[in-house]
Design an enzyme around this catalytic site. Structure first.
Site, PDB file in Angstrom:
ATOM      1  N   SER A   1       0.831  -1.207   0.000  1.00 43.12           N
ATOM      2  CA  SER A   1       0.000   0.000   0.000  1.00 43.12           C
ATOM      3  C   SER A   1       0.861   1.251   0.000  1.00 43.12           C
ATOM      4  O   SER A   1       1.991   1.244   0.518  1.00 43.12           O
ATOM      5  CB  SER A   1      -0.865  -0.018   1.263  1.00 43.12           C
ATOM      6  OG  SER A   1      -1.409   1.255   1.523  1.00 43.12           O
TER       7      SER A   1
ATOM      8  N   TYR B   1      -1.170  -0.059   9.905  1.00 43.39           N
ATOM      9  CA  TYR B   1      -1.387  -0.741   8.627  1.00 43.39           C
ATOM     10  C   TYR B   1      -0.179  -0.549   7.710  1.00 43.39           C
ATOM     11  O   TYR B   1       0.347  -1.509   7.139  1.00 43.39           O
ATOM     12  CB  TYR B   1      -2.650  -0.174   7.977  1.00 43.39           C
ATOM     13  CG  TYR B   1      -2.971  -0.702   6.596  1.00 43.39           C
ATOM     14  CD1 TYR B   1      -3.542  -1.954   6.423  1.00 43.39           C
ATOM     15  CD2 TYR B   1      -2.731   0.070   5.467  1.00 43.39           C
ATOM     16  CE1 TYR B   1      -3.859  -2.424   5.157  1.00 43.39           C
ATOM     17  CE2 TYR B   1      -3.044  -0.383   4.199  1.00 43.39           C
ATOM     18  CZ  TYR B   1      -3.611  -1.636   4.049  1.00 43.39           C
ATOM     19  OH  TYR B   1      -3.916  -2.095   2.790  1.00 43.39           O
TER      20      TYR B   1
ATOM     21  N   LYS C   1       2.453  -3.418   6.412  1.00 40.07           N
ATOM     22  CA  LYS C   1       2.679  -3.653   4.982  1.00 40.07           C
ATOM     23  C   LYS C   1       4.160  -3.461   4.634  1.00 40.07           C
ATOM     24  O   LYS C   1       4.723  -4.217   3.830  1.00 40.07           O
ATOM     25  CB  LYS C   1       1.802  -2.712   4.148  1.00 40.07           C
ATOM     26  CG  LYS C   1       0.317  -3.077   4.155  1.00 40.07           C
ATOM     27  CD  LYS C   1       0.065  -4.405   3.448  1.00 40.07           C
ATOM     28  CE  LYS C   1      -1.410  -4.738   3.297  1.00 40.07           C
ATOM     29  NZ  LYS C   1      -1.620  -6.068   2.686  1.00 40.07           N
TER      30      LYS C   1
END
Lengths: 328, 328
Positions: free
Chosen positions: B126, B150, B154
């Site tokens: 991402s 997050y 990632k």
């Protein structure tokens, strides 16, 4: 305040402990210098040469839950997490590297989080987080591109330290150490072990093998400055770090040739003759992915300091480890 | 050849499976197009609407060892690891995010390694791996500086995929997806969920809340192009990636205002009136750390493609999901 040092029997851990005993204080959660009541040294072997009742020696595995629960308690306000599997060994033994360099780091962060006292935590990272197509001088905003498992594990640790700090679980600082040189003692399995060996062994009257070419660029920090940097990195205000708790420390940019020339200036031509030049492709492959020079604008602005030249690094080794005398 | 898709009931997973059934082939270990004999769709709920004997639906937990041992075998030559806890939820539920976004990724990589057949593995990363003080256009060499858990998870996954590939354990590719828009179905807990909602809901005759300002920059990829990119990322030769298997995919740089203007051009002013503007500081805080534009020179050179404009993205949604008709 109570302090935990992992890798406490190693060069940096034991020297850091001695320096802290001498200083007597570290910054507490509010940034005030607080008296150190206890320093726990965790390592797989007991640290040697301590005779101070503030020192608590614990022999154990840094990746073991029960061990970490024992040494890292809600009374621990400062953690220096220095324990690691070095680069060459982490490359040869992938699972061991993941366990010690990554899983143990995560375990310590989790334990600190659940203790609830938001300890200051200094994690030693490495310039091995960089690699690939690098500029001549690596800036603070350089992309992470490790070319070794050691570098990948350290980069993941940096990301965890920053995220745990951002979430308010800990107050972390991940310091990317230049190659520490001159290390006393025996060679280790770090790909950079030769950097100390080619200075230390000749000064002790022993032959040393240099496995890389004289042109190899090196990015160095003396043990003295490394300890200063760990303490400074612990004590400065977290706000200075900005969006990442990972920081490339200032170092001395030099080459193997310049290192040997400094050794000759300080200790004489006969000492330098004890270096045998014999290239080792496995070591060259790892070392050549590491950058040899940096622009450490962030760390410079934060007051971190490095060594002026390699001559002074050689002299400091002779003073600190050889009582001022060489085998020349 | 056998294919595993984690998150196989999700938008991308299910669409990817349909596209693969239609194509019938993927590149094998030697880069030759090989006939797909089986596609396993793993998710916490069964994927809907498949009627093809090559499809194997498995309901299970992507972080569970026994589940991964069942779905990822030495016969699995391709893995699309799409399962994730989205950004907003990973921020609210830290442990869940670590478990699914990081631990499950590591589990899959370990299983693939021990299967010994070096499968191709596509991992969706991402743009949330970036943050901090960003240039107007983020280059390929931008430092990783996630400002959310997050993004940190990632980024760690990217590092693992690259290191496992470098070691020869797998043949991995970590593709940083722009925000996929327009997503069909219900809103989710991604901070970016509004980007689809403000287009999808009005086209379906429903009011939508836009929680960010019209000036918010967005970096978008349509579901059609996202699927093309996943397949292209799987099939291209590993040598094209160079020193890192992580790659920022090309996207469409736009703003929320331009998105709404395109919606009005395609579907009319009455549709746009269904958007209610009501800022949400929690969403703004996360979205504003994401970059809105990139220079994706590496991915461009590797032949990845993005959408020409947002009007065509809106039209594609109406064609694919609404049978060409809107509620306007």
């Amino acid at each position: 305040m109570e302090v935990l040092i992992t890798g406490g029997a190693g060069l940096l851990g034991a020297r850091l402990a001695r320096q802290l005993l001498e200083r007597g204080t570290l910054a507490d959660a509010e940034g005030r210098q607080a008296s150190i009541s206890k320093i726990t040294l965790l390592d797989v072997v007991p640290a040697q040469g301590f005779n101070d009742r503030r020192i608590d020696l614990v022999t154990g595995d840094v990746a073991d839950v029960a061990t970490i629960e024992r040494v890292l308690t809600p009374a621990t306000e400062s953690v220096f997490h220095l324990a690691a599997i070095v680069s060459g060994q982490a490359e040869a033994e992938f699972d061991l590297g993941m366990r010690i360099n990554f899983d143990a780091t995560r375990l310590i962060l989790e334990r600190a989080r659940h203790n609830g006292n938001k300890p200051r935590l200094v994690f030693t990272s490495s310039v091995a987080v960089f690699g690939g197509d690098l500029p001549a001088q690596v800036p603070d905003a350089q992309v992470l591109m490790p070319q070794s498992s050691y570098g990948a594990q350290k980069a993941m640790g940096e990301l965890l330290v920053t995220d745990y700090s951002r979430k308010g679980f800990i107050d972390g600082r991940a310091l990317r150490m230049p190659t520490v040189c001159v290390r006393p003692g025996a060679p280790n399995k770090a790909a950079s072990s030769f950097a100390s060996g080619i200075i230390r062994e000749p000064l002790n009257g022993i032959e040393a093998v240099c496995p890389v070419s004289p042109d190899t660029p090196m990015w160095l920090l003396s043990p003295r400055r490394a300890i200063d940097s760990l303490i400074h990195g612990h004590d400065i205000d977290a706000g200075a770090f900005g969006g990442s708790r990972a920081l490339s420390l200032p170092g001395l940019a030099t080459t193997v040739r310049e290192m040997v020339a400094a050794l000759e200036r300080v200790a004489g031509a006969d000492v330098v003759k004890r270096i045998r030049w014999q290239e080792d492709p496995a070591i060259i492959r790892i070392v050549n992915t590491w950058p040899g020079d940096f622009i450490t604008a962030r760390a410079d602005a934060m007051g971190f300091q490095c060594d002026a030249d390699f001559d002074s690094i050689v002299r400091a080794y002779i003073e600190d480890e050889l009582g001022g005398k060489t085998a020349a």
